[in-house]
Structure formats: structure tokens, C-alpha cells
Design an enzyme around this catalytic site. Structure first.
Site, PDB file in Angstrom:
ATOM      1  N   LEU A 454       1.423  44.123 -45.397  1.00  0.00           N
ATOM      2  CA  LEU A 454       0.985  45.099 -46.406  1.00  0.00           C
ATOM      3  C   LEU A 454       1.598  46.468 -46.174  1.00  0.00           C
ATOM      4  O   LEU A 454       1.857  47.215 -47.109  1.00  0.00           O
ATOM      5  CB  LEU A 454      -0.542  45.219 -46.382  1.00  0.00           C
ATOM      6  CG  LEU A 454      -1.332  43.969 -46.785  1.00  0.00           C
ATOM      7  CD1 LEU A 454      -2.812  44.197 -46.543  1.00  0.00           C
ATOM      8  CD2 LEU A 454      -1.091  43.609 -48.245  1.00  0.00           C
ATOM      9  N   GLN A 456       3.470  49.244 -42.750  1.00  0.00           N
ATOM     10  CA  GLN A 456       3.756  49.523 -41.352  1.00  0.00           C
ATOM     11  C   GLN A 456       3.687  51.024 -41.133  1.00  0.00           C
ATOM     12  O   GLN A 456       4.089  51.806 -41.983  1.00  0.00           O
ATOM     13  CB  GLN A 456       5.147  49.007 -40.954  1.00  0.00           C
ATOM     14  CG  GLN A 456       5.257  47.487 -40.964  1.00  0.00           C
ATOM     15  CD  GLN A 456       6.661  47.008 -40.644  1.00  0.00           C
ATOM     16  OE1 GLN A 456       7.592  47.252 -41.396  1.00  0.00           O
ATOM     17  NE2 GLN A 456       6.805  46.313 -39.534  1.00  0.00           N
ATOM     18  N   GLY A 457       3.172  51.454 -39.977  1.00  0.00           N
ATOM     19  CA  GLY A 457       3.056  52.873 -39.672  1.00  0.00           C
ATOM     20  C   GLY A 457       3.159  53.117 -38.185  1.00  0.00           C
ATOM     21  O   GLY A 457       3.486  52.231 -37.394  1.00  0.00           O
ATOM     22  N   GLY A 458       2.863  54.365 -37.801  1.00  0.00           N
ATOM     23  CA  GLY A 458       2.995  54.740 -36.405  1.00  0.00           C
ATOM     24  C   GLY A 458       1.986  54.046 -35.500  1.00  0.00           C
ATOM     25  O   GLY A 458       2.186  53.977 -34.292  1.00  0.00           O
ATOM     26  N   LYS A 476      -4.860  44.343 -38.731  1.00  0.00           N
ATOM     27  CA  LYS A 476      -3.974  45.351 -38.179  1.00  0.00           C
ATOM     28  C   LYS A 476      -3.546  44.958 -36.779  1.00  0.00           C
ATOM     29  O   LYS A 476      -4.374  44.767 -35.891  1.00  0.00           O
ATOM     30  CB  LYS A 476      -4.659  46.716 -38.155  1.00  0.00           C
ATOM     31  CG  LYS A 476      -3.754  47.840 -37.645  1.00  0.00           C
ATOM     32  CD  LYS A 476      -4.419  49.187 -37.794  1.00  0.00           C
ATOM     33  CE  LYS A 476      -3.502  50.319 -37.339  1.00  0.00           C
ATOM     34  NZ  LYS A 476      -4.118  51.627 -37.486  1.00  0.00           N
ATOM     35  N   ASP A 573      -6.340  61.886 -39.208  1.00  0.00           N
ATOM     36  CA  ASP A 573      -5.163  61.564 -40.033  1.00  0.00           C
ATOM     37  C   ASP A 573      -5.575  61.422 -41.497  1.00  0.00           C
ATOM     38  O   ASP A 573      -5.234  60.455 -42.172  1.00  0.00           O
ATOM     39  CB  ASP A 573      -4.507  60.270 -39.537  1.00  0.00           C
ATOM     40  CG  ASP A 573      -3.065  60.154 -40.020  1.00  0.00           C
ATOM     41  OD1 ASP A 573      -2.525  59.043 -40.002  1.00  0.00           O
ATOM     42  OD2 ASP A 573      -2.485  61.176 -40.445  1.00  0.00           O
TER      43      ASP A 573
END
Length: 778
Positions: A454, A456-458, A476, A573
Site C-alpha cells: 500500500l 512505503q515510508g521512513g 506494517k 508526525d
């Protein structure tokens, strides 16, 4: 040694076209590249060998008089478009390593010119008209103080119906302390230096911008900054004298090797189409005994490779490997016969068998003992089958036992024993924190298939999955966690799983049997708030009433986390991409990857600076002290996004102060010129009194002094008052600064009334069904 049967001689494999120069200095030039006329596949692969160097050096350029195209070109401030030659360092099967410091480097000196150097603050590379692409093995390095290196990339893939374009962006900010010793040292990466990776693509733009005014500094600490693109590697770490940032000639001279020694990695391929489209065309480049491999689904193009059992240059033709002369599995007395792409083993006269050392081999034939030989053969065969069967089951048993130990190891390392202790202390945790097995989640995600990704991130990768009971979830896969922070990780998993709030994404459980922890959340179907704000063609446009309702729900969720839980939780965040909308467009605050809980007798958290540029609290950035008011600042940026419909960072800003949306909004507030920045739909549908109240509230949230910002509870109450006033208003038309506004019908998903109870005991009417949270800690 096996006896080899002679086979027809074959031409020795060559990597260079016949009659062409094979080397330039210390580098071999393999076809489709070539030196000289008709020695390369096409002019794009021409290599020029410059013999004025010792040893000679190869360069990539348009050779043989082909001046009607430009292989690579570069544009910058005060520099006209020109032909660029790259020194070739190495050529591999799919990549070429090149150098050109003028193209790979940019420099910006602010205030005045230095050393008669032309200021060039932009790197621009375009590979659209060539078979070359930028590789993701490169990175952008920015050196300076208070500078932003903005990166924009485009990828254009040719297709039957036309061209398909994909864009991406990023960047990094290099920062120095305002009390920096002017004769001190910077480090790369580190103080005065930042790096960011790039993806594969055809076009790259890197632009340097001065950011000292964004941080409210009177002037830059050092006037010059530099940027460079090159290959990622451990050798590119170095220290530098900060005072040299005022003297570009000295800087480039002293740090030439460290700063510009990194080669640029380019991917190369044949044509722009994949194997299926070109295999039957006359331009197909794969020759005899080779096959085609698609280079990249996004960029197009292909490579060629020799088939198994063959060797050589696939673009010139591959020759059969004579395994009988090199390496084979025939027994020492066996006879090896070479075949195209393979070989056969035979036994000599007087022997029988397959001649293979890993098979039966060659067994002597004894005529007088035929029956005995047959009996021995059958017995040996049955024994072999029994042994093979035993070995197979032993292997399965050993593998199962090894997998079990591996899962137990990861379970302990990821804090599984600590979580079990928490469950023993409070059995209620077991009902809210489900421990999934890795087998369950592998089945749910089809072994974490890439098609299920779905985003991708840090903090990790999120997959879409379906549990055995049919429930859709988001899984996740986090990055590796520090073993010293396992206790904190488990406590926060338990804490987040017990959050019960209508506007917070529910954490269903976790899996600790893998190398990295897997977190399982409820799945939200309707995308992010950022997508709905930016998608101007959305079939369900965001009206002013809907924007106000969303702001209320986000504020209440954050207020709940800050003040209605046993321990305050700071999200850290908050941004529009972390605010999801379900099928009824109800807010779901998500992604607590870097959130932290704080003891009730503490007011802040001191950490490494983490967050998203454009939403980051300037006070937190400078002090590394994160407070609840840092979340308030980030919410203020989201509120301004709802009011303006604009992105938090703009690369089209007229001045450096206007790069960030927050700064542009504050400038418009000071100038009392909100018509310039507010979304036309908001101006049309919102009443003057409502807009004045909400914009002033956003201004308070963005105050650079965190102590002067309101709390999230105060923000939620003020927004709820504005929203409740809509329901009691009967006025359908208002005027805002000489602009006629018409009041449209409010689009409300739900008008449910309920009460929200805070830790202080106050009761407030709201639009989300929060419940008190009980957390037990050890």
C-alpha cells in the site's frame, strides 16, 4: 580423468566486434559499446579513447559526426545548453560508471560573487534521448549551512499507446548551529551536510535554496553551498573546514577528491521497449544462443544474456561451452560427449551405468555373476531409496526445528516475553492485543507479495492483507528496532492497542516471530486527506463544511492522545498523508511509527529530530525538545492545507520565504490579504466570521514560540464552537472583504451527538465517540 570425445572447433568468444579496438587504457570496451567507426551498436554507445592521457582515458560522447542529437545535456544559471562528455570508469552488464565534475556539481554563493566563479545553483540531467538512465545507486550530497537541496525526478516509459510519465521528489536540508564556531569543522554526513537518495529515472533536477530566513536568522552563517550527485559508498565520508564555505575555489581545491571523487552510476539498455515487443523485429539485438531480459517495468528497454551452457558476448553471439574440457560430472573412467549447451556421460565397454559421479556411475559387467550383480543392484537401489527417504524426513525435521528456534529467537529479541508478562498482569490486554503468527500474516499477504504493498515510508512498508476470518487489515513491516528499546516498544504496542477512539486507526495486534516486528491495523478504504485536497477532479469535492468537520475530528483525536490517556501520547508526525478517511469520510489518524508516550510529570521529550519537512516545528528542530505544542504546530499546517488547498512545500515559490506553506500563510495574515491564498471554494462557501476565527486559530497554532500556542484541547473546543454555530445559523449569504459568498448546503457524514470526557473531568460536545482509556504499566 574423463575421456573427452572431440567436437567441431568453435570460434573463441570475443567481447568486442571483430576488427575493432578492444581496450582504452586499463578499461576493456565490450560490445554494444565500441571505439571507432561501425564498432558500436549505434552512435549512442560510441566511446572516444583520448590518448593525450597516460594511460589513455575513454569518454562517452556522440562520435563519428552524429551532431544531430545530444546524448546528454546540462542546463544551469548563466550556463547555456552544451554537449557533455563523460569519462568512463567502468562498464558492467547493466550499468556504466562515469565522471564529469562540472555536470555532477552545483554551487550557490549568496550576497556577492566569489573568485569570479559563475554561480550555478542547479543540477539538471536529461537522458530522454538516450539509452541511459540514472541508477538508484546514486545519492545527492548537499554541503552548506541553512540550505535546502530540492530533488525532482521524472521517468518516461515508451508504450504502444504513447509515453507514460511518472514523477517523484524529495530533498534534504543541511543545518549548522547558530552558535557555530566559524573556524570549526563540518562532517559529511552530519553537521553542515545532508544526503538523500534518488530513484531510477530519465530526468533529474537538483536545486539549492537559501533557508536562513526560514529559521529566522538575520544572515547566512557561511555564504556558499555546494551540491553533488554520485554513487553511494563508504568512501565518501569526510570532514571539512567550515570557513572554506566562504571561498569556493579553496573548497573545491581542498576537497576535490572527497567531494567529487564519487562516480555517477548510469543504467544502460537497448531501445525503449520490452522483450515481447522487439523479439520479432529487425532491430532485435540479442544474437545466437542468447535470450532477452526486460530491464525495468517503469523505464522500458532490455538486456541480452547467454543461455545456460553458452558463453561470450550475447550482442555478438554466444558459443557453446565444452564442458568435457572444463568441468563435468562424469566419473574418471567415463566418456564425456559434448552437446549444444550441455554434455552426456557414457560408460566404456565392459561397464554399465549412467557414467555420472552423482548417479550410478560405471559398474563392471561380470557374466558369470549376472544374478548376483542383479541382486546387488536391486539391493543397492532399495537401500539408496531408503537412505534418500530417511535423509528427506531428517531434513524436513531439522528444517522445522530450525524454523521453530528462529521464530523463538526473534520472539524473544522483539520483546515477546515482556509482552507475555504484561498479559499475565492484566488479562484485559489479551483481548485487545492479538499475537499473530507469521504463518497467518504470510497467508494474508500472499507471502508479502509486492502487489499487496500500500505504501512505503521512513518507518517501514505497509501491506494489504485478508485474515482467515475474512477481515481486511493493513500490515506494517517495521524497520529494525534497537534491542535497547524493546521494553519501550512493547509498552507502546500495548498502549496503542488500547486506544479506543472513533478518529484513531485501531492497532489490532502484532507479530514478533519475524526479524522485524509486524504491526496489524484496521484497514481504511478511502485514501488520505492529502489525496482528497490535491485531487481537483475528486468525485466528492471537499466543501467548507466537510473541511471544518475534518479539522474538528483531527483536533479531537490529537487532544484525546494528549490529555485523555493514562500517559500523554505525542504523535510526532502529524501530516495530511497520515490522516485517512474511511468509506463515510470519517477521519482516522494513523502512523504512530515515531510517536512517544510521556509520563504525566514530564512536559517534553528530548530525541533525535524526526518528522516531515514542511510540518516540522522550528522550535523542535533547533532544540530537539519535542512537546505537545510541536504536534499543535504540525496540526496548524494541516489546518492551513484545508483552508488553502495547497501543498506544505512549494518548488514554485517566488521567494525563499514562501517555500513553506506555513510561512506563506503567516505573511498573508500579516498583510491582511487572505484572498491571495485561501481556496476559492472556501471563500465561496465559508462565512466571514467562520473564516476569520479559523484563520486566526491557524495563526496561533503556527506561532514560532511554542508556549504561545494553544493546546489541542483548546483548538478542538474552538473549532467545535465554529461548527456548532453553523447548525444554528440561518444566513445563506455573507460578504468577505468585498467578495460575494454564497452559502452551500453542508455535507455532513454524521450528526451524532455524544460526550467526550477528558482527564480533567470537563464534558464537551463533540463528533467522535471516544472512550476512557485504562493503561497498566510495569
Amino acid at each position: 580423468m574423463a575421456v573427452a570425445v572431440a567436437s567441431p572447433p568453435s570460434n573463441a568468444s570475443e567481447s568486442t566486434k571483430h576488427g575493432c579496438q578492444s581496450r582504452c587504457g586499463n578499461l576493456e570496451i565490450p560490445y554494444p559499446f565500441g571505439i571507432g567507426s561501425n564498432c558500436s551498436l549505434n552512435p549512442y554507445f560510441n566511446i572516444s579513447c583520448n590518448t593525450s592521457f597516460n594511460p589513455p582515458k575513454p569518454f562517452l560522447l556522440n562520435a563519428n559526426g552524429y551532431d544531430n542529437y545530444k546524448l546528454l545535456y546540462y542546463e544551469a544559471v548563466n550556463i547555456s545548453e552544451t554537449q557533455i562528455y563523460y569519462e568512463v570508469v567502468n562498464i558492467s552488464e547493466t550499468q556504466i560508471y562515469v565522471k564529469n565534475s562540472k555536470v555532477q556539481q552545483s554551487m550557490a554563493c549568496y550576497g556577492k560573487r566569489f573568485d569570479n566563479k559563475t554561480q550555478n545553483s542547479t543540477i539538471y540531467m536529461n537522458f530522454l534521448d538516450s539509452p541511459y538512465t540514472l541508477s538508484d545507486a546514486n545519492q545527492v550530497t548537499s554541503i552548506g549551512c541553512d540550505d535546502l537541496a530540492m530533488v525532482q525526478q521524472d521517468s518516461i516509459k515508451a508504450s504502444i499507446g504513447g509515453a507514460i510519465k511518472a514523477s517523484s521528489g524529495g530533498g534534504c536540508a543541511s543545518y549548522c548551529s547558530p552558535f557555530q564556531n566559524p573556524f570549526g569543522f563540518g562532517s559529511c554526513p552530519g553537521k553542515g551536510c545532508c544526503r538523500t537518495s534518488i530513484s531510477k529515472g530519465d530526468i533529474l533536477i537538483v536545486e539549492l535554496s537559501d533557508m536562513h530566513s526560514y529559521w529566522r536568522r538575520d544572515s547566512k552563517l557561511f555564504r556558499c553551498s555546494f551540491a553533488f550527485i554520485g554513487m553511494i559508498g563508504d568512501y565518501d565520508k569526510f570532514n571539512f573546514n567550515l570557513s572554506h564555505l566562504n571561498h569556493p575555489t579553496t573548497f573545491l581545491k581542498n576537497y576535490h577528491k572527497e567531494f567529487m571523487g564519487m562516480p555517477l552510476v548510469l543504467g544502460w539498455r537497448i531501445m525503449d521497449y520490452n522483450c515481447t515487443k522487439v523479439q520479432n523485429s529487425t532491430d532485435y539485438a540479442c544474437r545466437k544462443n542468447s535470450y532477452c531480459i526486460d530491464m525495468d517495468t517503469k523505464l522500458g528497454g532490455y538486456h541480452c544474456r547467454c543461455k545456460k551452457g553458452y558463453e561470450g558476448n550475447p550482442y555478438l553471439g554466444c558459443n557453446d561451452i565444452n564442458e568435457c574440457e572444463i568441468s563435468n560430472h562424469c566419473v574418471s573412467i567415463g566418456i564425456c560427449t559434448n552437446t549444444p549447451g550441455s554434455y552426456n556421460c557414457l560408460c566404456p565397454n565392459g561397464y554399465h551405468g549412467d557414467g555420472n559421479k552423482y548417479g550410478i556411475g560405471c559398474i563392471p559387467v561380470q557374466l558369470s555373476h549376472n544374478k548376483l550383480a542383479i541382486g546387488v543392484g536391486l539391493g543397492a537401489g532399495m537401500g539408496f531409496l531408503l537412505l534418500s527417504s530417511t535423509c528427506f524426513w531428517l531434513y524436513k525435521f531439522h528444517k522445522k526445528r530450525k524454523d521453530k528456534k528462529r521464530k523463538e529467537k526473534f520472539f524473544k529479541r522483539n520483546g515477546g516475553l515482556l509482552l507475555q508478562q504484561q498479559i499475565l498482569i492484566d488479562q484485559g490486554i489479551l483481548e485487545k492485543t492479538r499475537l499473530f503468527t507469521v504463518k497467518e500474516l504470510e497467508k494474508a499477504t500472499d507471502n508479502f507479495n509486492q502487489s499487496r504493498i500500500l505504501g512505503q515510508g521512513g518507518q517501514g512498508t505497509v501491506y494489504k492483507g485478508m485474515l482467515s476470518e475474512g477481515k481486511i487489515v493493513a500490515i506494517k513491516k517495521s524497520k529494525l528496532i534497537d534491542e535497547n528499546q524493546v521494553k519501550q516498544f512493547i509498552n507502546e504496542v500495548v498502549m496503542l492497542s488500547q486506544i479506543i477512539h472513533r478518529n484513531v486507526v485501531k492497532l489490532l495486534g502484532c507479530c514478533l516471530e519475524t526479524e522485524v516486528p509486524l504491526l496489524v491495523y484496521e484497514f481504511i478504504f478511502n485514501g488520505t486527506l492529502f489525496d482528497h485536497i490535491q485531487d481537483k477532479t475528486d468525485e466528492f469535492p471537499l466543501s467548507w463544511n466537510m473541511r471544518l468537520r475534518i479539522a474538528v475530528e483531527v483536533a479531537e483525536a490529537l487532544a484525546y492522545l494528549h490529555s485523555a490517556t493514562s500517559f500523554p501520547i505525542y504523535h510526532r508526525d502529524v501530516k495530511s498523508t497520515n490522516i485517512l478517511l474511511d468509506e463515510r469520510y470519517v477521519v482516522k489518524v494513523s502512523d504512530f511509527g515515531i510517536s512517544r508516550s510521556i509520563a504525566v510529570d514530564h512536559t517534553h521529550l528530548t530525541t533525535l529530530v524526526k518528522g516531515t519537512f514542511g510540518y516540522l516545528d522550528p522550535e523542535y528542530f533547533q532544540s530537539s525538545r519535542f512537546t505537545e505544542k510541536s504536534d499543535v504546530y504540525s496540526f496548524g499546517v494541516v489546518l492551513v492545507e484545508l483552508l488553502t488547498g495547497q501543498k506544505p512545500i512549494s518548488s514554485d515559490a517566488e521567494t525563499e520565504e514562501e517555500i513553506g506553506l506555513a510561512m506563506r500563510f503567516l505573511l498573508c495574515m500579516e498583510a491582511e490579504n487572505l484572498e491571495k491564498i485561501l481556496d476559492p471554494q472556501v471563500l465561496e462557501q465559508g462565512k466571514r466570521e467562520e473564516l476569520t476565527t479559523v484563520t486566526k486559530l491557524a495563526q496561533k497554532c503556527l506561532n514560532l514560540n511554542g508556549k504561545k500556542r494553544p493546546t489541542m484541547k483548546e483548538v478542538a473546543m474552538e473549532l467545535e464552537i465554529v461548527r456548532m454555530s453553523q447548525k444554528h445559523s440561518t444566513t445563506s449569504e455573507t460578504k468577505y472583504q468585498d467578495v460575494q459568498l454564497r452559502k452551500s448546503k453542508a455535507i455532513l457524514i454524521s450528526d451524532d451527538n455524544y460526550t467526550w470526557t477528558s482527564t480533567s473531568g470537563n464534558i464537551m460536545q463533540s463528533s467522535s465517540d471516544a472512550h476512557p482509556l485504562k493503561i497498566h504499566t510495569v
